[in-house]
Design a protein around this motif. Structure first.
Motif, PDB file in Angstrom:
ATOM      1  N   GLY A 158      45.773  38.550  18.670  1.00 26.58           N
ATOM      2  CA  GLY A 158      47.194  38.371  18.955  1.00 26.58           C
ATOM      3  C   GLY A 158      47.613  36.911  18.851  1.00 26.58           C
ATOM      4  O   GLY A 158      48.704  36.599  18.371  1.00 26.58           O
ATOM      5  N   MET A 159      46.758  36.009  19.289  1.00 23.35           N
ATOM      6  CA  MET A 159      47.064  34.580  19.204  1.00 23.35           C
ATOM      7  C   MET A 159      47.119  34.123  17.747  1.00 23.35           C
ATOM      8  O   MET A 159      47.937  33.268  17.389  1.00 23.35           O
ATOM      9  CB  MET A 159      46.028  33.756  19.969  1.00 23.35           C
ATOM     10  N   GLN A 160      46.266  34.685  16.920  1.00 26.19           N
ATOM     11  CA  GLN A 160      46.317  34.359  15.488  1.00 26.19           C
ATOM     12  C   GLN A 160      47.624  34.857  14.888  1.00 26.19           C
ATOM     13  O   GLN A 160      48.265  34.153  14.105  1.00 26.19           O
ATOM     14  CB  GLN A 160      45.126  34.974  14.758  1.00 26.19           C
ATOM     15  N   ASP A 161      48.037  36.053  15.262  1.00 27.64           N
ATOM     16  CA  ASP A 161      49.318  36.588  14.798  1.00 27.64           C
ATOM     17  C   ASP A 161      50.467  35.717  15.280  1.00 27.64           C
ATOM     18  O   ASP A 161      51.416  35.458  14.543  1.00 27.64           O
ATOM     19  CB  ASP A 161      49.521  38.027  15.287  1.00 27.64           C
ATOM     20  N   LEU A 162      50.351  35.249  16.519  1.00 25.69           N
ATOM     21  CA  LEU A 162      51.373  34.368  17.095  1.00 25.69           C
ATOM     22  C   LEU A 162      51.461  33.059  16.311  1.00 25.69           C
ATOM     23  O   LEU A 162      52.552  32.571  16.012  1.00 25.69           O
ATOM     24  CB  LEU A 162      51.058  34.096  18.559  1.00 25.69           C
ATOM     25  N   LYS A 163      50.316  32.519  15.956  1.00 27.04           N
ATOM     26  CA  LYS A 163      50.267  31.282  15.175  1.00 27.04           C
ATOM     27  C   LYS A 163      50.969  31.470  13.825  1.00 27.04           C
ATOM     28  O   LYS A 163      51.771  30.627  13.408  1.00 27.04           O
ATOM     29  CB  LYS A 163      48.815  30.861  14.956  1.00 27.04           C
ATOM     30  N   ASN A 164      50.674  32.580  13.168  1.00 27.43           N
ATOM     31  CA  ASN A 164      51.283  32.846  11.858  1.00 27.43           C
ATOM     32  C   ASN A 164      52.789  33.051  11.980  1.00 27.43           C
ATOM     33  O   ASN A 164      53.556  32.576  11.135  1.00 27.43           O
ATOM     34  CB  ASN A 164      50.631  34.062  11.212  1.00 27.43           C
ATOM     35  N   LEU A 165      53.211  33.734  13.010  1.00 26.77           N
ATOM     36  CA  LEU A 165      54.636  33.965  13.230  1.00 26.77           C
ATOM     37  C   LEU A 165      55.347  32.654  13.547  1.00 26.77           C
ATOM     38  O   LEU A 165      56.440  32.392  13.037  1.00 26.77           O
ATOM     39  CB  LEU A 165      54.823  34.970  14.358  1.00 26.77           C
TER      40      LEU A 165
ATOM     41  N   ILE B  44      58.423  30.815  11.489  1.00 28.89           N
ATOM     42  CA  ILE B  44      59.662  30.345  12.114  1.00 28.89           C
ATOM     43  C   ILE B  44      59.896  28.879  11.782  1.00 28.89           C
ATOM     44  O   ILE B  44      61.021  28.472  11.461  1.00 28.89           O
ATOM     45  CB  ILE B  44      59.619  30.565  13.644  1.00 28.89           C
ATOM     46  N   ARG B  45      58.852  28.068  11.844  1.00 32.25           N
ATOM     47  CA  ARG B  45      58.983  26.648  11.523  1.00 32.25           C
ATOM     48  C   ARG B  45      59.498  26.457  10.097  1.00 32.25           C
ATOM     49  O   ARG B  45      60.386  25.641   9.847  1.00 32.25           O
ATOM     50  CB  ARG B  45      57.634  25.938  11.674  1.00 32.25           C
TER      51      ARG B  45
ATOM     52  N   LYS C  28      65.554  36.861  15.001  1.00 29.05           N
ATOM     53  CA  LYS C  28      64.732  38.070  15.076  1.00 29.05           C
ATOM     54  C   LYS C  28      63.256  37.713  15.261  1.00 29.05           C
ATOM     55  O   LYS C  28      62.561  38.330  16.068  1.00 29.05           O
ATOM     56  CB  LYS C  28      64.921  38.893  13.802  1.00 29.05           C
ATOM     57  N   LYS C  29      62.790  36.703  14.552  1.00 37.97           N
ATOM     58  CA  LYS C  29      61.385  36.322  14.650  1.00 37.97           C
ATOM     59  C   LYS C  29      61.060  35.744  16.021  1.00 37.97           C
ATOM     60  O   LYS C  29      59.968  35.935  16.541  1.00 37.97           O
ATOM     61  CB  LYS C  29      61.023  35.335  13.550  1.00 37.97           C
ATOM     62  N   PHE C  30      62.018  35.035  16.600  1.00 40.87           N
ATOM     63  CA  PHE C  30      61.799  34.482  17.934  1.00 40.87           C
ATOM     64  C   PHE C  30      61.638  35.607  18.949  1.00 40.87           C
ATOM     65  O   PHE C  30      60.794  35.536  19.849  1.00 40.87           O
ATOM     66  CB  PHE C  30      62.950  33.554  18.325  1.00 40.87           C
ATOM     67  N   THR C  31      62.404  36.659  18.784  1.00 39.56           N
ATOM     68  CA  THR C  31      62.279  37.837  19.653  1.00 39.56           C
ATOM     69  C   THR C  31      60.907  38.476  19.475  1.00 39.56           C
ATOM     70  O   THR C  31      60.286  38.922  20.435  1.00 39.56           O
ATOM     71  CB  THR C  31      63.398  38.847  19.344  1.00 39.56           C
TER      72      THR C  31
ATOM     73  N   GLU D 199      63.775  25.105   6.282  1.00 37.57           N
ATOM     74  CA  GLU D 199      64.562  25.476   5.115  1.00 37.57           C
ATOM     75  C   GLU D 199      66.065  25.472   5.436  1.00 37.57           C
ATOM     76  O   GLU D 199      66.875  24.982   4.654  1.00 37.57           O
ATOM     77  CB  GLU D 199      64.142  26.851   4.626  1.00 37.57           C
ATOM     78  N   SER D 200      66.401  25.994   6.593  1.00 34.84           N
ATOM     79  CA  SER D 200      67.797  26.015   7.023  1.00 34.84           C
ATOM     80  C   SER D 200      68.344  24.605   7.193  1.00 34.84           C
ATOM     81  O   SER D 200      69.490  24.308   6.815  1.00 34.84           O
ATOM     82  CB  SER D 200      67.923  26.806   8.320  1.00 34.84           C
ATOM     83  N   LYS D 201      67.555  23.734   7.779  1.00 32.89           N
ATOM     84  CA  LYS D 201      67.981  22.338   7.979  1.00 32.89           C
ATOM     85  C   LYS D 201      68.176  21.625   6.640  1.00 32.89           C
ATOM     86  O   LYS D 201      69.101  20.840   6.479  1.00 32.89           O
ATOM     87  CB  LYS D 201      66.935  21.578   8.807  1.00 32.89           C
ATOM     88  N   ASN D 202      67.291  21.892   5.694  1.00 35.60           N
ATOM     89  CA  ASN D 202      67.394  21.223   4.386  1.00 35.60           C
ATOM     90  C   ASN D 202      68.610  21.683   3.593  1.00 35.60           C
ATOM     91  O   ASN D 202      69.123  20.932   2.776  1.00 35.60           O
ATOM     92  CB  ASN D 202      66.116  21.486   3.580  1.00 35.60           C
ATOM     93  N   GLN D 203      69.063  22.908   3.831  1.00 33.30           N
ATOM     94  CA  GLN D 203      70.241  23.410   3.123  1.00 33.30           C
ATOM     95  C   GLN D 203      71.538  22.864   3.710  1.00 33.30           C
ATOM     96  O   GLN D 203      72.542  22.843   3.031  1.00 33.30           O
ATOM     97  CB  GLN D 203      70.268  24.933   3.150  1.00 33.30           C
TER      98      GLN D 203
END
Length: 58
Positions: free
Chosen positions: A36-43, A47-48, A2-5, A53-57
């Protein structure tokens, strides 16, 4: 996924303002692109962290 979208939608929404700034010299559009670029950076950071977190689980 969802976040990638959201990232794709955000980039698409900035396209018009980027055009106005770079091709027409509209400085207000540049400000909107910067925000918008700042929002993109935060998003992207969110995602990272989600992926890490998913990889560590696993």
């Amino acid at each position: 996924m969802k976040k990638f979208t959201e990232v794709k939608e955000l980039v698409a929404s900035l396209e018009a303002d980027a055009d106005k700034f770079y091709n027409k010299g509209n400085s207000a559009a540049g400000t909107r692109v910067r925000k918008g670029m700042q929002d993109l950076k935060n998003l992207a950071q969110a995602i990272r962290l989600e992926i890490q977190e998913s990889k560590n689980q696993a």
